[in-house]
Each structure stands twice: as structure tokens, then as C-alpha cells.
Design an enzyme around this catalytic site. Structure first.
Site, PDB file in Angstrom:
ATOM      1  N   LYS A   4      27.840  81.994  17.874  1.00 38.43           N
ATOM      2  CA  LYS A   4      26.583  81.482  18.421  1.00 38.43           C
ATOM      3  C   LYS A   4      25.467  82.505  18.295  1.00 38.43           C
ATOM      4  O   LYS A   4      24.315  82.139  18.059  1.00 38.43           O
ATOM      5  CB  LYS A   4      26.755  81.061  19.887  1.00 38.43           C
ATOM      6  CG  LYS A   4      27.521  79.760  20.030  1.00 38.43           C
ATOM      7  CD  LYS A   4      27.368  79.175  21.417  1.00 38.43           C
ATOM      8  CE  LYS A   4      28.141  77.879  21.529  1.00 38.43           C
ATOM      9  NZ  LYS A   4      28.249  77.403  22.906  1.00 38.43           N
ATOM     10  N   LYS A  60      29.475  69.460  17.722  1.00 40.02           N
ATOM     11  CA  LYS A  60      28.289  68.715  18.163  1.00 40.02           C
ATOM     12  C   LYS A  60      27.052  69.176  17.418  1.00 40.02           C
ATOM     13  O   LYS A  60      26.119  68.424  17.223  1.00 40.02           O
ATOM     14  CB  LYS A  60      27.993  69.016  19.640  1.00 40.02           C
ATOM     15  CG  LYS A  60      28.930  68.494  20.658  1.00 40.02           C
ATOM     16  CD  LYS A  60      28.379  68.882  22.053  1.00 40.02           C
ATOM     17  CE  LYS A  60      29.458  68.861  23.099  1.00 40.02           C
ATOM     18  NZ  LYS A  60      29.628  70.126  23.792  1.00 40.02           N
ATOM     19  N   LYS A 104      35.817  73.537  12.355  1.00 41.42           N
ATOM     20  CA  LYS A 104      35.965  72.539  13.426  1.00 41.42           C
ATOM     21  C   LYS A 104      34.793  71.560  13.409  1.00 41.42           C
ATOM     22  O   LYS A 104      33.675  71.928  13.035  1.00 41.42           O
ATOM     23  CB  LYS A 104      36.132  73.257  14.775  1.00 41.42           C
ATOM     24  CG  LYS A 104      34.927  73.237  15.669  1.00 41.42           C
ATOM     25  CD  LYS A 104      35.188  73.764  17.060  1.00 41.42           C
ATOM     26  CE  LYS A 104      33.810  73.919  17.698  1.00 41.42           C
ATOM     27  NZ  LYS A 104      33.754  74.311  19.056  1.00 41.42           N
TER      28      LYS A 104
HETATM   29  P1  TYM Z   1      32.536  72.024  24.621  1.00 41.64           P
HETATM   30  O1  TYM Z   1      31.482  71.223  25.317  1.00 41.64           O
HETATM   31  O2  TYM Z   1      32.165  72.829  23.428  1.00 41.64           O
HETATM   32  O3  TYM Z   1      33.731  71.095  24.202  1.00 41.64           O
HETATM   33  C1  TYM Z   1      34.362  70.246  25.146  1.00 41.64           C
HETATM   34  C2  TYM Z   1      35.832  70.105  24.857  1.00 41.64           C
HETATM   35  O4  TYM Z   1      36.030  69.551  23.547  1.00 41.64           O
HETATM   36  C3  TYM Z   1      36.944  70.372  22.829  1.00 41.64           C
HETATM   37  N1  TYM Z   1      36.568  70.319  21.411  1.00 41.64           N
HETATM   38  C4  TYM Z   1      37.401  69.978  20.418  1.00 41.64           C
HETATM   39  N2  TYM Z   1      38.685  69.617  20.420  1.00 41.64           N
HETATM   40  C5  TYM Z   1      39.253  69.306  19.220  1.00 41.64           C
HETATM   41  N3  TYM Z   1      38.583  69.339  18.042  1.00 41.64           N
HETATM   42  C6  TYM Z   1      37.278  69.695  17.999  1.00 41.64           C
HETATM   43  N4  TYM Z   1      36.635  69.696  16.843  1.00 41.64           N
HETATM   44  C7  TYM Z   1      36.637  70.035  19.225  1.00 41.64           C
HETATM   45  N5  TYM Z   1      35.369  70.411  19.542  1.00 41.64           N
HETATM   46  C8  TYM Z   1      35.347  70.594  20.883  1.00 41.64           C
HETATM   47  C9  TYM Z   1      36.769  71.754  23.416  1.00 41.64           C
HETATM   48  O5  TYM Z   1      37.909  72.557  23.188  1.00 41.64           O
HETATM   49  C10 TYM Z   1      36.583  71.440  24.875  1.00 41.64           C
HETATM   50  O6  TYM Z   1      37.837  71.254  25.516  1.00 41.64           O
HETATM   51  N6  TYM Z   1      33.016  75.996  27.514  1.00 41.64           N
HETATM   52  C11 TYM Z   1      33.456  74.630  27.353  1.00 41.64           C
HETATM   53  C12 TYM Z   1      33.111  73.763  28.554  1.00 41.64           C
HETATM   54  C13 TYM Z   1      33.604  74.321  29.828  1.00 41.64           C
HETATM   55  C14 TYM Z   1      34.946  74.339  30.273  1.00 41.64           C
HETATM   56  C15 TYM Z   1      34.906  74.957  31.557  1.00 41.64           C
HETATM   57  C16 TYM Z   1      36.151  73.879  29.718  1.00 41.64           C
HETATM   58  C17 TYM Z   1      32.837  74.893  30.794  1.00 41.64           C
HETATM   59  N7  TYM Z   1      33.628  75.277  31.822  1.00 41.64           N
HETATM   60  C18 TYM Z   1      36.091  75.157  32.293  1.00 41.64           C
HETATM   61  C19 TYM Z   1      37.319  74.093  30.484  1.00 41.64           C
HETATM   62  C20 TYM Z   1      37.279  74.704  31.726  1.00 41.64           C
HETATM   63  C21 TYM Z   1      32.774  74.054  26.140  1.00 41.64           C
HETATM   64  O7  TYM Z   1      31.780  74.514  25.700  1.00 41.64           O
HETATM   65  O8  TYM Z   1      33.285  72.934  25.682  1.00 41.64           O
END
Ligand code: TYM
Length: 334
Positions: free
Chosen positions: A116, A201, A198
Site C-alpha cells: 500500500k 477491490k 489476488k
Molecule cells: P479486506 O476488507 O481487505 O478484506 C475482507 C476479507 O476478504 C478477504 N479477501 C479475500 N479472500 C480471498 N480471496 C481474495 N482475493 C480476497 N480479497 C480479500 C480478506 O482476507 C478479508 O478476510 N484488515 C481487514 C479487515 C479487518 C479485519 C479486522 C479482519 C479489520 N479488522 C479484524 C479480521 C479481523 C481487511 O482489510 O480486509
């Protein structure tokens, strides 16, 4: 340490863009499967989202859309605590304390931070670096045992565990040490255009990601253009990342295994294969999209769920935070 009969599960998604089928298959779909087995907290991570620039009105709208999406995907607000992270002050408060147990060097080494920071070179702010500590605070506040996420979050989970152990060693048993829960199918959905990366978004190529909000035509077009290879065999293999990804997506949506998916496509050419995967995804997303729109028409209902969720989460979080404040020696007026 607090003993509850049911294990606690925590997860969150950032309202930072349109969600992809990766977010759904890697995270939200598993939340639904696990929601009756655990005491679940599902947050909308808006504090995390502002570590990259967000348009305020859009952030607010996406927060509500994400709440509607959770419910449309099957998260049951009566069985789980569903809330907006910034509505519970304890997250920011615990982050401050945990910052003092986290080293700058280990944050600089985080893969996602490095990615990032490279993508947003003009805005490498303290929040971006502190992001994993805030995530640790999210998880540790609820005495969480299980965190269902995609593979990309594994490193952040490791840090959350390290911070919990460090705190417990310094101040005495306070936090449960959480475990990542990563299901093999769907844990890493990759880009349709560059299938070793991967699906994200924030990908600049609009054909790389399938969004949960995409209509049927868009979904079919994106799968038609999905990168495969030239050998025409529909099998999962390391040297065939495009085909493997499509098989993963199909298997995850159909609820079958990858070998079963391979069997189903025996004798197919790539064109028909991609068409079938596209149809499967479009068929699965249509009812979710319709339900999300229905829910968004009733803002009062969503506001009610989020308000109640925030109150429940704040109550649980406050218990841990009070303990932490006592342990570190903050004056509490007694
Ligand atoms: P974020 O918003 O980037 O993604 C949310 C969830 O989606 C999963 N994910 C994927 N899984 C499979 N293939 C992909 N291409 C893919 N892209 C995203 C991510 O692994 C995630 O589970 N920091 C976290 C949000 C967060 C969080 C937390 C998660 C904040 N606090 C506490 C768990 C516990 C995040 O940015 O996810």
C-alpha cells in the site's frame, strides 16, 4: 480470564470499495456458515478504511451498503453482533495501548503495508503503518478465539497473536490468543487478468475483479475475457493459475470440491467452461443483490441493527478495555 461457553469469532471487512467475489468467498460466506456455532462479532472496518483517502459521503454510503450486504449474504443480525467499528470507541483506545507494545520495524516489514505504501506513495500516513495494530485491537477486545479471513490477512493475524502474547507476558493473562480460520476453498481468489495476483477491490483494471454488485452481462463479459492458457485442459495445477482460479471459483459457489469441478468440465473447451463459471456466479449473486437493494430501501431497519450491534459490542469491549487499563496502571478513580 472471562470464560464463555461458546467460542468467540471476530471478523470485519473495510467499506473501502466495491466488494469482490474474493471478499465473499474468502470471508463473508464463511461467516454465515459459522454464525450459529460461535458468538460472532462482524464489523464494518471504517477506521481501517480511512488509512487511504476516502470521499466522506461515499464512505458513509458504503458503510450502510456493506451492512445491507452482510445481511443479504445471510449474516443473521439476531444471531450475531453486527456493527460499525468507529461506533465503538474502545477500538481506538486499545490501539493506543497496543502501539506501545509494537515495534516500528515489525510494522515496516508487513507485506500489505509495503504494497500500500508503494501504491499510495503520496500518502504513507501513520494510520497505514498502524493498521495491523488496530486490527489486533479489534480482535483482542472481544477475547476472540477464531478469525475467519482470506490468506492475505494471515500475517496480520500472526502479529495480533504476538501482541497478545507480549501483553500477557508483561502484564499477566489478559487476552485470549486468537487463531486464523482459513478455509482452503476460496481463501485466495485471484485476478481474472493476472491470475497469480489476488483479486482486489482496488485493482485498476476493471476486468480483473468481479464485484458483488456486477450485473449478469458484466459478470459474463469478465469471465469471457478471463486469462487462461493455451493447452485447453481444465485441471487445477500450479502452472495453470487462470484455470485453477476459475475452478476454485466454480467449486466455491457450487459447494463442491475442485476435483468434482474438474470432472464436471471433462470434455469442455475453455469458452464453454468460462461461460458455465460466469453463469454460476451470476446465478449466485442475483438473489444477494436483490436482497441488498430491498434492505437499503429500509434505512431505519439497518440503523436499528447497527445501533443495537454497537451497544452490544461496546459492552463486551469495555470489559476487556477496563481490565487492560487496570493492568497497565492507569488511574481509575478508586
Ligand atoms: P479486506 O476488507 O481487505 O478484506 C475482507 C476479507 O476478504 C478477504 N479477501 C479475500 N479472500 C480471498 N480471496 C481474495 N482475493 C480476497 N480479497 C480479500 C480478506 O482476507 C478479508 O478476510 N484488515 C481487514 C479487515 C479487518 C479485519 C479486522 C479482519 C479489520 N479488522 C479484524 C479480521 C479481523 C481487511 O482489510 O480486509
Amino acid at each position: 480470564m472471562e470464560e464463555t461457553t461458546q467460542k468467540v469469532l471476530y471478523s470485519a471487512v473495510q467499506p473501502s470499495g466495491n466488494l469482490t467475489i474474493g471478499n465473499y468467498l474468502g470471508a463473508i460466506r464463511n461467516w454465515v456458515k459459522l454464525q450459529h456455532e460461535f458468538t460472532c462479532f462482524y464489523a464494518i472496518a471504517d477506521l481501517h478504511a480511512i488509512t487511504v483517502k476516502q470521499e466522506p459521503a461515499l464512505l458513509r454510503r458504503r458503510t450502510l451498503e456493506l451492512a445491507a450486504l452482510y445481511v443479504a449474504c445471510g449474516v443473521d443480525p439476531a444471531a450475531c453482533t453486527l456493527y460499525v467499528q468507529s461506533n465503538v470507541a474502545a477500538h481506538a483506545e486499545l490501539t493506543w495501548v497496543l502501539n506501545t507494545l509494537t515495534y516500528v520495524g515489525e510494522m515496516e516489514r508487513m507485506t500489505q503495508f509495503k504494497d500500500k505504501a508503494a501504491r499510495h506513495a503520496e500518502n504513507v500516513n501513520m494510520g497505514l503503518m498502524d493498521y495491523p495494530v488496530l486490527m489486533a485491537a479489534d480482535i483482542l477486545l472481544y477475547q476472540t478465539q477464531v478469525v475467519p479471513v482470506g490468506i492475505d490477512q494471515r500475517q496480520h493475524l500472526e502479529i495480533a497473536r504476538d501482541i497478545a502474547i507480549r501483553f500477557n507476558n508483561r502484564y499477566g493473562e489478559t487476552f485470549r490468543v486468537p487463531e486464523a480460520y482459513i478455509l482452503k476453498e476460496g481463501a485466495k481468489i485471484t485476478s481474472l487478468q493476472d491470475p497469480v495476483r489476488k483479486m482486489s477491490k482496488s485493482d485498476e483494471n476493471p476486468n480483473a475483479s468481479v464485484f458483488l454488485s456486477d450485473d449478469r452481462d458484466t459478470i459474463m463479459r469478465k469471465f469471457r475475457r478471463a486469462v487462461t492458457d493455451s493447452d485447453d485442459r481444465i485441471v487445477a495445477a500450479e502452472e495453470k493459475p487462470g484455470v485453477t482460479n476459475l475452478l476454485n471459483i466454480y467449486a466455491a459457489f457450487k459447494g463442491c470440491t475442485v476435483p468434482e469441478a474438474e470432472k464436471a468440465f471433462q470434455g469442455f473447451g475453455y469458452g464453454d467452461f468460462k461461460f458455465a463459471v460466469g453463469e454460476t456466479v451470476a446465478d449466485a449473486l442475483a438473489p444477494i443483490q436483490a436482497e441488498q437493494q430491498r434492505l437499503l430501501a429500509d434505512k431505519g431497519y439497518l440503523a436499528g441493527i447497527l445501533k443495537e450491534g454497537a451497544a452490544r459490542a461496546a459492552y463486551a469491549a469495555r470489559k476487556t478495555l477496563s481490565k487492560v487499563y487496570r493492568k497497565v496502571g492507569f488511574y481509575r478513580g478508586e
